[in-house]
Scaffold this active site. Structure first.
Site, PDB file in Angstrom:
ATOM      1  N   TRP A  98     -10.000   0.193  -5.332  1.00 52.78           N
ATOM      2  CA  TRP A  98      -9.486   1.536  -5.006  1.00 52.78           C
ATOM      3  C   TRP A  98      -8.060   1.713  -5.545  1.00 52.78           C
ATOM      4  O   TRP A  98      -7.674   2.791  -5.969  1.00 52.78           O
ATOM      5  CB  TRP A  98      -9.541   1.700  -3.478  1.00 52.78           C
ATOM      6  CG  TRP A  98      -9.058   2.984  -2.890  1.00 52.78           C
ATOM      7  CD1 TRP A  98      -8.041   3.131  -1.991  1.00 52.78           C
ATOM      8  CD2 TRP A  98      -9.600   4.297  -3.085  1.00 52.78           C
ATOM      9  NE1 TRP A  98      -7.912   4.449  -1.622  1.00 52.78           N
ATOM     10  CE2 TRP A  98      -8.851   5.187  -2.280  1.00 52.78           C
ATOM     11  CE3 TRP A  98     -10.635   4.813  -3.878  1.00 52.78           C
ATOM     12  CZ2 TRP A  98      -9.108   6.563  -2.236  1.00 52.78           C
ATOM     13  CZ3 TRP A  98     -10.878   6.188  -3.825  1.00 52.78           C
ATOM     14  CH2 TRP A  98     -10.129   7.036  -3.020  1.00 52.78           C
ATOM     15  N   SER A 101       0.816  -1.205   0.000  1.00 51.56           N
ATOM     16  CA  SER A 101       0.000   0.000   0.000  1.00 51.56           C
ATOM     17  C   SER A 101       0.858   1.269   0.000  1.00 51.56           C
ATOM     18  O   SER A 101       1.737   1.405  -0.835  1.00 51.56           O
ATOM     19  CB  SER A 101      -0.957  -0.064   1.190  1.00 51.56           C
ATOM     20  OG  SER A 101      -2.073   0.731   0.927  1.00 51.56           O
ATOM     21  N   LYS A 147       4.170   2.013  -2.375  1.00 48.83           N
ATOM     22  CA  LYS A 147       4.599   3.209  -3.119  1.00 48.83           C
ATOM     23  C   LYS A 147       6.044   3.489  -2.710  1.00 48.83           C
ATOM     24  O   LYS A 147       6.903   3.838  -3.522  1.00 48.83           O
ATOM     25  CB  LYS A 147       3.710   4.416  -2.767  1.00 48.83           C
ATOM     26  CG  LYS A 147       2.188   4.177  -2.900  1.00 48.83           C
ATOM     27  CD  LYS A 147       1.374   5.422  -2.520  1.00 48.83           C
ATOM     28  CE  LYS A 147      -0.027   5.152  -1.962  1.00 48.83           C
ATOM     29  NZ  LYS A 147      -1.002   4.561  -2.820  1.00 48.83           N
ATOM     30  N   HIS A 149      -7.488  -5.784   0.058  1.00 50.93           N
ATOM     31  CA  HIS A 149      -6.286  -4.965   0.233  1.00 50.93           C
ATOM     32  C   HIS A 149      -5.544  -5.460   1.476  1.00 50.93           C
ATOM     33  O   HIS A 149      -5.914  -5.131   2.608  1.00 50.93           O
ATOM     34  CB  HIS A 149      -6.753  -3.519   0.430  1.00 50.93           C
ATOM     35  CG  HIS A 149      -5.660  -2.505   0.488  1.00 50.93           C
ATOM     36  ND1 HIS A 149      -4.900  -2.178  -0.605  1.00 50.93           N
ATOM     37  CD2 HIS A 149      -5.207  -1.739   1.516  1.00 50.93           C
ATOM     38  CE1 HIS A 149      -4.021  -1.245  -0.250  1.00 50.93           C
ATOM     39  NE2 HIS A 149      -4.190  -0.966   1.026  1.00 50.93           N
TER      40      HIS A 149
END
Ligand code: GTR
Length: 412
Positions: free
Chosen positions: A342, A251, A255, A392
Protein backbone atom coordinates in the site's frame (compact mmCIF):
# COMPACT_ATOMS: atom_id res chain seq x y z
CA UNK A 1 -18.18 0.28 7.88
CA UNK A 2 -15.22 2.66 7.70
CA UNK A 3 -12.73 -0.19 8.12
CA UNK A 4 -14.48 -2.25 5.44
CA UNK A 5 -14.23 0.67 3.04
CA UNK A 6 -10.51 1.06 3.60
CA UNK A 7 -9.91 -2.67 3.15
CA UNK A 8 -11.98 -2.72 -0.04
CA UNK A 9 -10.14 0.22 -1.55
CA UNK A 10 -6.73 -1.11 -0.59
CA UNK A 11 -7.62 -4.30 -2.43
CA UNK A 12 -8.77 -2.24 -5.43
CA UNK A 13 -5.50 -0.34 -5.73
CA UNK A 14 -2.92 -1.12 -8.37
CA UNK A 15 -0.20 -3.50 -7.21
CA UNK A 16 0.87 -4.58 -10.67
CA UNK A 17 4.24 -3.19 -11.77
CA UNK A 18 3.25 -3.65 -15.43
CA UNK A 19 0.32 -1.26 -14.88
CA UNK A 20 2.44 1.56 -13.49
CA UNK A 21 1.93 4.38 -16.00
CA UNK A 22 4.78 5.87 -17.99
CA UNK A 23 5.69 9.05 -16.26
CA UNK A 24 8.39 11.65 -16.35
CA UNK A 25 9.93 12.64 -13.06
CA UNK A 26 10.89 16.28 -12.66
CA UNK A 27 14.63 16.79 -12.35
CA UNK A 28 15.45 18.38 -8.98
CA UNK A 29 18.50 19.95 -10.63
CA UNK A 30 16.36 21.98 -13.00
CA UNK A 31 14.40 25.05 -11.93
CA UNK A 32 10.72 25.35 -12.88
CA UNK A 33 11.96 27.49 -15.76
CA UNK A 34 14.18 24.71 -17.02
CA UNK A 35 17.48 26.23 -15.87
CA UNK A 36 20.15 23.74 -14.89
CA UNK A 37 21.36 23.82 -11.27
CA UNK A 38 25.07 23.05 -11.22
CA UNK A 39 26.20 23.61 -7.68
CA UNK A 40 25.06 23.45 -4.10
CA UNK A 41 24.89 27.22 -3.76
CA UNK A 42 22.47 27.57 -6.65
CA UNK A 43 20.48 24.64 -5.29
CA UNK A 44 20.12 26.20 -1.86
CA UNK A 45 19.23 29.67 -3.13
CA UNK A 46 17.01 28.83 -6.07
CA UNK A 47 16.07 25.17 -6.59
CA UNK A 48 15.48 24.28 -2.98
CA UNK A 49 13.59 27.48 -2.29
CA UNK A 50 11.12 27.12 -5.14
CA UNK A 51 10.49 23.46 -4.32
CA UNK A 52 9.99 24.29 -0.66
CA UNK A 53 7.50 26.99 -1.67
CA UNK A 54 5.64 24.57 -3.92
CA UNK A 55 5.36 21.85 -1.29
CA UNK A 56 4.32 24.45 1.27
CA UNK A 57 1.52 25.98 -0.78
CA UNK A 58 0.30 22.94 -2.68
CA UNK A 59 0.95 19.85 -0.61
CA UNK A 60 1.27 20.30 3.17
CA UNK A 61 0.12 23.89 3.61
CA UNK A 62 1.71 26.91 5.20
CA UNK A 63 1.67 27.67 8.89
CA UNK A 64 -0.31 30.92 8.98
CA UNK A 65 1.53 32.62 11.81
CA UNK A 66 3.88 32.35 14.70
CA UNK A 67 3.05 30.79 18.04
CA UNK A 68 5.84 30.54 20.57
CA UNK A 69 6.11 28.45 23.70
CA UNK A 70 4.42 30.41 26.50
CA UNK A 71 5.79 28.14 29.20
CA UNK A 72 7.74 24.93 29.57
CA UNK A 73 7.55 22.97 32.76
CA UNK A 74 9.16 19.72 33.80
CA UNK A 75 6.15 18.14 35.47
CA UNK A 76 7.74 14.81 36.38
CA UNK A 77 11.24 13.37 36.38
CA UNK A 78 13.42 10.55 37.61
CA UNK A 79 17.16 9.89 37.64
CA UNK A 80 16.51 6.16 37.72
CA UNK A 81 14.09 5.14 35.03
CA UNK A 82 14.09 1.88 33.08
CA UNK A 83 15.72 -0.08 35.91
CA UNK A 84 18.30 2.60 36.45
CA UNK A 85 19.33 2.75 32.82
CA UNK A 86 18.06 6.21 31.97
CA UNK A 87 16.80 9.54 33.15
CA UNK A 88 13.13 10.26 32.57
CA UNK A 89 11.69 13.72 31.98
CA UNK A 90 8.11 14.76 31.24
CA UNK A 91 7.82 18.31 30.05
CA UNK A 92 4.64 20.22 29.44
CA UNK A 93 4.78 22.89 26.74
CA UNK A 94 2.01 25.45 26.81
CA UNK A 95 0.94 27.79 24.02
CA UNK A 96 -1.47 30.68 24.48
CA UNK A 97 -3.28 33.11 22.25
CA UNK A 98 -6.24 35.20 23.37
CA UNK A 99 -8.21 32.80 25.52
CA UNK A 100 -6.95 29.72 23.71
CA UNK A 101 -4.56 27.24 25.32
CA UNK A 102 -2.73 24.27 23.88
CA UNK A 103 -0.59 21.87 25.88
CA UNK A 104 1.54 18.98 24.85
CA UNK A 105 3.82 16.72 26.83
CA UNK A 106 7.27 15.58 25.76
CA UNK A 107 8.30 12.30 27.34
CA UNK A 108 12.07 11.85 27.36
CA UNK A 109 14.33 8.97 28.24
CA UNK A 110 17.93 10.14 28.24
CA UNK A 111 21.14 8.15 28.63
CA UNK A 112 22.90 8.83 31.93
CA UNK A 113 26.27 8.44 30.24
CA UNK A 114 25.90 11.65 28.18
CA UNK A 115 25.55 15.15 29.57
CA UNK A 116 23.90 16.62 26.49
CA UNK A 117 22.20 13.81 24.67
CA UNK A 118 21.42 13.37 21.00
CA UNK A 119 17.80 12.27 20.65
CA UNK A 120 15.37 10.62 18.32
CA UNK A 121 12.26 12.80 18.32
CA UNK A 122 9.04 11.24 17.11
CA UNK A 123 5.31 11.20 17.64
CA UNK A 124 3.37 8.21 18.89
CA UNK A 125 -0.18 7.23 17.84
CA UNK A 126 -1.87 6.39 21.14
CA UNK A 127 -0.22 8.38 23.91
CA UNK A 128 3.17 8.48 25.61
CA UNK A 129 2.07 5.81 28.10
CA UNK A 130 1.69 3.25 25.30
CA UNK A 131 5.36 3.22 24.33
CA UNK A 132 6.62 1.77 27.63
CA UNK A 133 5.43 -0.28 30.62
CA UNK A 134 6.78 2.50 32.87
CA UNK A 135 3.91 3.26 35.29
CA UNK A 136 5.10 6.85 35.78
CA UNK A 137 4.25 7.99 32.30
CA UNK A 138 1.35 10.43 32.35
CA UNK A 139 -1.76 9.40 30.42
CA UNK A 140 -2.86 12.04 27.95
CA UNK A 141 -6.32 13.54 28.29
CA UNK A 142 -6.47 14.43 24.62
CA UNK A 143 -8.89 12.89 22.14
CA UNK A 144 -7.84 9.55 20.70
CA UNK A 145 -9.13 7.45 17.88
CA UNK A 146 -10.90 4.42 19.33
CA UNK A 147 -9.04 1.15 19.31
CA UNK A 148 -11.00 -1.51 21.21
CA UNK A 149 -8.07 -3.97 21.05
CA UNK A 150 -6.10 -1.46 23.16
CA UNK A 151 -9.11 -0.75 25.37
CA UNK A 152 -9.50 2.71 23.84
CA UNK A 153 -13.19 3.55 23.65
CA UNK A 154 -15.12 6.82 23.75
CA UNK A 155 -11.97 8.52 22.46
CA UNK A 156 -10.37 8.29 25.90
CA UNK A 157 -6.92 6.98 26.73
CA UNK A 158 -6.78 4.93 29.93
CA UNK A 159 -4.50 2.73 32.02
CA UNK A 160 -5.56 -0.26 29.93
CA UNK A 161 -3.47 0.90 27.00
CA UNK A 162 -0.26 1.35 28.97
CA UNK A 163 2.62 -0.38 27.20
CA UNK A 164 0.58 -1.60 24.22
CA UNK A 165 3.10 -0.13 21.75
CA UNK A 166 6.39 -1.06 23.46
CA UNK A 167 7.17 -3.25 20.44
CA UNK A 168 7.54 -0.13 18.26
CA UNK A 169 10.07 1.69 20.44
CA UNK A 170 13.43 0.02 21.13
CA UNK A 171 14.18 2.43 23.97
CA UNK A 172 16.83 0.33 25.68
CA UNK A 173 18.77 -0.13 22.45
CA UNK A 174 18.77 3.65 21.97
CA UNK A 175 19.91 4.30 25.53
CA UNK A 176 22.66 1.67 25.22
CA UNK A 177 23.87 3.52 22.12
CA UNK A 178 23.98 6.82 24.02
CA UNK A 179 20.95 8.26 22.24
CA UNK A 180 17.82 9.47 24.00
CA UNK A 181 14.21 9.28 22.95
CA UNK A 182 11.77 12.18 23.00
CA UNK A 183 8.19 11.41 22.11
CA UNK A 184 4.89 13.26 21.99
CA UNK A 185 1.31 12.10 21.52
CA UNK A 186 0.34 13.60 18.15
CA UNK A 187 -3.30 14.03 19.20
CA UNK A 188 -2.26 16.73 21.66
CA UNK A 189 -1.09 18.95 18.82
CA UNK A 190 -3.95 18.16 16.47
CA UNK A 191 -6.51 15.37 16.88
CA UNK A 192 -6.36 13.13 13.81
CA UNK A 193 -9.82 13.76 12.44
CA UNK A 194 -11.39 15.91 9.79
CA UNK A 195 -12.20 18.73 12.15
CA UNK A 196 -10.42 22.05 12.00
CA UNK A 197 -12.01 23.48 15.14
CA UNK A 198 -9.64 21.62 17.45
CA UNK A 199 -5.88 21.35 17.95
CA UNK A 200 -3.59 24.19 16.89
CA UNK A 201 -5.40 25.23 13.68
CA UNK A 202 -7.93 27.65 15.24
CA UNK A 203 -5.18 29.71 16.89
CA UNK A 204 -4.78 31.64 13.68
CA UNK A 205 -8.38 32.05 12.54
CA UNK A 206 -9.64 35.55 11.92
CA UNK A 207 -13.25 36.56 12.57
CA UNK A 208 -15.50 33.57 11.99
CA UNK A 209 -13.05 31.50 10.00
CA UNK A 210 -13.87 27.78 10.30
CA UNK A 211 -10.97 26.18 8.49
CA UNK A 212 -7.58 27.00 6.98
CA UNK A 213 -7.39 28.58 3.52
CA UNK A 214 -6.58 26.31 0.55
CA UNK A 215 -2.84 26.95 0.80
CA UNK A 216 -2.76 26.70 4.58
CA UNK A 217 -1.86 23.81 6.81
CA UNK A 218 -3.51 20.46 7.10
CA UNK A 219 -2.80 18.12 9.99
CA UNK A 220 0.59 16.88 8.75
CA UNK A 221 1.83 20.44 8.65
CA UNK A 222 0.36 21.07 12.12
CA UNK A 223 2.09 17.99 13.52
CA UNK A 224 5.35 19.12 11.90
CA UNK A 225 4.89 22.49 13.54
CA UNK A 226 4.73 20.69 16.91
CA UNK A 227 8.02 18.91 16.23
CA UNK A 228 9.68 22.24 15.49
CA UNK A 229 8.33 23.63 18.77
CA UNK A 230 9.82 20.64 20.60
CA UNK A 231 13.10 21.57 18.96
CA UNK A 232 12.66 25.18 20.13
CA UNK A 233 12.37 23.76 23.62
CA UNK A 234 15.53 21.68 23.25
CA UNK A 235 17.39 24.86 22.33
CA UNK A 236 16.65 26.06 25.85
CA UNK A 237 17.16 22.76 27.61
CA UNK A 238 20.64 21.69 28.69
CA UNK A 239 20.19 17.91 28.75
CA UNK A 240 19.43 17.56 25.03
CA UNK A 241 21.82 18.48 22.23
CA UNK A 242 19.66 20.60 19.95
CA UNK A 243 22.15 20.12 17.12
CA UNK A 244 21.68 16.36 17.23
CA UNK A 245 17.95 15.88 17.02
CA UNK A 246 16.93 13.15 14.59
CA UNK A 247 13.29 13.34 13.65
CA UNK A 248 11.53 10.02 13.23
CA UNK A 249 8.06 8.91 12.21
CA UNK A 250 6.06 5.93 11.02
CA UNK A 251 3.39 6.02 8.35
CA UNK A 252 1.32 9.25 8.54
CA UNK A 253 3.82 10.33 11.16
CA UNK A 254 6.62 9.44 8.73
CA UNK A 255 5.06 11.84 6.23
CA UNK A 256 5.18 14.26 9.16
CA UNK A 257 8.84 13.65 10.02
CA UNK A 258 9.79 14.20 6.37
CA UNK A 259 7.91 17.48 6.20
CA UNK A 260 9.38 18.57 9.53
CA UNK A 261 12.89 17.77 8.29
CA UNK A 262 12.28 19.48 4.95
CA UNK A 263 10.75 22.63 6.39
CA UNK A 264 13.01 23.01 9.43
CA UNK A 265 16.70 22.73 8.67
CA UNK A 266 17.63 22.52 12.33
CA UNK A 267 16.82 18.81 12.37
CA UNK A 268 20.12 16.96 12.10
CA UNK A 269 18.72 13.83 10.50
CA UNK A 270 15.40 12.47 9.27
CA UNK A 271 13.85 8.99 9.36
CA UNK A 272 10.85 7.92 7.31
CA UNK A 273 9.48 4.54 8.35
CA UNK A 274 6.86 3.18 5.91
CA UNK A 275 5.68 6.72 5.10
CA UNK A 276 4.14 5.83 1.71
CA UNK A 277 1.90 8.17 -0.29
CA UNK A 278 2.48 11.84 0.48
CA UNK A 279 5.65 10.74 2.29
CA UNK A 280 8.63 9.12 0.62
CA UNK A 281 6.75 7.28 -2.17
CA UNK A 282 6.62 8.74 -5.69
CA UNK A 283 3.07 9.89 -6.47
CA UNK A 284 3.34 9.53 -10.23
CA UNK A 285 3.73 5.74 -10.02
CA UNK A 286 0.14 5.47 -8.70
CA UNK A 287 1.08 2.19 -7.04
CA UNK A 288 -0.90 1.30 -3.91
CA UNK A 289 -2.30 4.42 -2.26
CA UNK A 290 -2.77 7.40 -4.61
CA UNK A 291 -3.18 11.14 -4.16
CA UNK A 292 -6.94 10.97 -4.88
CA UNK A 293 -7.38 8.10 -2.45
CA UNK A 294 -5.45 9.70 0.39
CA UNK A 295 -7.20 13.07 0.00
CA UNK A 296 -10.60 11.42 0.14
CA UNK A 297 -9.90 9.07 3.07
CA UNK A 298 -7.97 11.69 5.03
CA UNK A 299 -9.25 15.09 3.85
CA UNK A 300 -7.53 16.87 6.73
CA UNK A 301 -3.94 15.68 6.28
CA UNK A 302 -2.80 17.88 3.39
CA UNK A 303 -3.76 21.39 2.35
CA UNK A 304 -6.82 21.76 0.13
CA UNK A 305 -4.68 22.73 -2.87
CA UNK A 306 -3.29 19.19 -2.97
CA UNK A 307 -6.72 18.02 -4.15
CA UNK A 308 -5.97 19.63 -7.52
CA UNK A 309 -3.85 16.56 -8.15
CA UNK A 310 -6.46 13.93 -7.28
CA UNK A 311 -6.39 11.43 -10.17
CA UNK A 312 -4.20 14.01 -11.84
CA UNK A 313 -0.67 13.15 -10.71
CA UNK A 314 0.59 13.95 -14.24
CA UNK A 315 -0.05 17.62 -13.54
CA UNK A 316 2.23 17.68 -10.50
CA UNK A 317 5.32 19.75 -11.33
CA UNK A 318 7.12 17.99 -8.47
CA UNK A 319 7.26 14.52 -6.99
CA UNK A 320 8.19 13.21 -3.59
CA UNK A 321 11.88 12.65 -4.41
CA UNK A 322 12.04 16.43 -4.34
CA UNK A 323 10.60 16.48 -0.83
CA UNK A 324 13.47 14.17 0.15
CA UNK A 325 15.93 16.42 -1.68
CA UNK A 326 14.87 19.33 0.55
CA UNK A 327 16.54 17.48 3.41
CA UNK A 328 19.95 17.47 1.68
CA UNK A 329 22.73 17.51 2.70
CA UNK A 330 21.49 16.22 6.05
CA UNK A 331 21.34 12.46 6.62
CA UNK A 332 18.10 10.80 5.56
CA UNK A 333 16.87 7.26 6.12
CA UNK A 334 13.96 5.85 4.12
CA UNK A 335 12.65 2.42 5.12
CA UNK A 336 9.94 0.17 3.75
CA UNK A 337 8.42 -3.21 4.56
CA UNK A 338 7.95 -6.02 2.07
CA UNK A 339 4.30 -6.62 2.92
CA UNK A 340 3.47 -2.92 2.95
CA UNK A 341 2.63 -2.67 -0.74
CA UNK A 342 0.00 0.00 0.00
CA UNK A 343 2.95 2.33 0.77
CA UNK A 344 4.78 1.33 -2.46
CA UNK A 345 8.24 0.23 -1.28
CA UNK A 346 9.67 0.51 -4.78
CA UNK A 347 8.36 4.06 -5.09
CA UNK A 348 9.95 4.89 -1.74
CA UNK A 349 13.26 3.41 -2.85
CA UNK A 350 13.29 5.19 -6.22
CA UNK A 351 12.44 8.43 -4.52
CA UNK A 352 15.55 8.09 -2.30
CA UNK A 353 17.58 7.18 -5.39
CA UNK A 354 16.44 10.24 -7.38
CA UNK A 355 16.88 12.55 -4.39
CA UNK A 356 20.51 11.42 -4.18
CA UNK A 357 21.36 13.62 -7.15
CA UNK A 358 21.05 16.62 -4.87
CA UNK A 359 23.21 14.98 -2.20
CA UNK A 360 25.86 14.49 -4.91
CA UNK A 361 26.07 18.28 -5.26
CA UNK A 362 27.21 18.37 -1.65
CA UNK A 363 29.60 15.41 -2.12
CA UNK A 364 27.42 13.32 0.13
CA UNK A 365 26.85 9.72 -0.79
CA UNK A 366 23.28 8.73 -1.42
CA UNK A 367 21.70 5.71 -3.11
CA UNK A 368 23.92 4.99 -6.11
CA UNK A 369 22.00 2.24 -7.90
CA UNK A 370 18.41 2.15 -9.07
CA UNK A 371 18.22 -1.59 -8.26
CA UNK A 372 16.41 -2.22 -5.02
CA UNK A 373 18.48 -4.02 -2.41
CA UNK A 374 17.39 -7.47 -1.19
CA UNK A 375 15.14 -7.58 1.87
CA UNK A 376 16.92 -7.05 5.18
CA UNK A 377 20.05 -5.76 3.42
CA UNK A 378 20.28 -2.07 4.29
CA UNK A 379 22.22 0.43 2.20
CA UNK A 380 23.65 2.97 4.62
CA UNK A 381 25.14 6.21 3.35
CA UNK A 382 24.16 9.80 4.00
CA UNK A 383 20.99 8.68 2.26
CA UNK A 384 20.04 5.23 3.52
CA UNK A 385 17.40 2.73 2.59
CA UNK A 386 16.17 -0.66 3.63
CA UNK A 387 13.25 -2.91 2.94
CA UNK A 388 12.68 -5.47 5.64
CA UNK A 389 10.51 -8.54 5.75
CA UNK A 390 7.13 -8.13 7.41
CA UNK A 391 4.31 -5.67 7.65
CA UNK A 392 3.54 -1.98 7.97
CA UNK A 393 5.08 -1.49 11.41
CA UNK A 394 8.19 -0.38 13.31
CA UNK A 395 10.38 -3.25 14.49
CA UNK A 396 13.60 -3.83 16.42
CA UNK A 397 15.27 -4.51 13.09
CA UNK A 398 14.31 -1.01 11.94
CA UNK A 399 15.66 0.59 15.11
CA UNK A 400 18.92 -1.38 14.97
CA UNK A 401 19.49 0.10 11.50
CA UNK A 402 18.50 3.62 12.53
CA UNK A 403 20.80 3.52 15.55
CA UNK A 404 23.71 2.25 13.51
CA UNK A 405 23.13 4.87 10.80
CA UNK A 406 22.70 7.62 13.39
CA UNK A 407 26.06 6.76 14.96
CA UNK A 408 27.85 6.60 11.61
CA UNK A 409 26.13 9.30 9.57
CA UNK A 410 24.64 11.83 11.95
CA UNK A 411 26.58 11.84 15.19
CA UNK A 412 30.17 11.31 14.04
C1 GTR B 1 -3.30 4.39 6.14
C2 GTR B 1 -3.02 5.46 5.13
C3 GTR B 1 -1.53 5.57 4.94
C4 GTR B 1 -0.78 5.59 6.25
C5 GTR B 1 -1.41 4.74 7.32
C6 GTR B 1 -0.94 5.01 8.75
O1 GTR B 1 -4.64 4.14 6.30
O2 GTR B 1 -3.66 5.12 3.93
O3 GTR B 1 -1.25 6.69 4.15
O4 GTR B 1 -0.60 6.87 6.70
O5 GTR B 1 -2.78 4.83 7.36
O6 GTR B 1 -0.68 6.13 9.14
O7 GTR B 1 -0.89 4.03 9.50
Amino acid sequence: VMVMQVAWSQAEANYDESKVPDFELPDPLKTFNGKKIRNSKKWTKKGRQELLDFFTENVYGEVPGELKIASAQIVEQSENALNGKAKRRQVELTFKKGNRNLHFFILMYLPKSVEKAPVFLGYNFYGNHTITEDVNVIISEAWSRDNPSFGIINNQLTEQSRGVRTNRWAIEKMIDAGIGLATIYYGEVDPDKDDFTDGVHPFFYVDNQQQPAASEWGSISAWSWGLSRALDYFETYSEVDENKVIVFGHSRLGKTSLWAGASDERFAGVISNCSGCGGAALSKRKFGETVGRINSSFPHWFCKNFRNFNNNEEALPVDQHELLALIAPRPLYVASAEEDQWADPKGEFLSAFYASKVYDLFDKKGITSDKMPAVNEPIQNTVSYHIRTGKHDVTDFDWEQYINWAKEQVLK
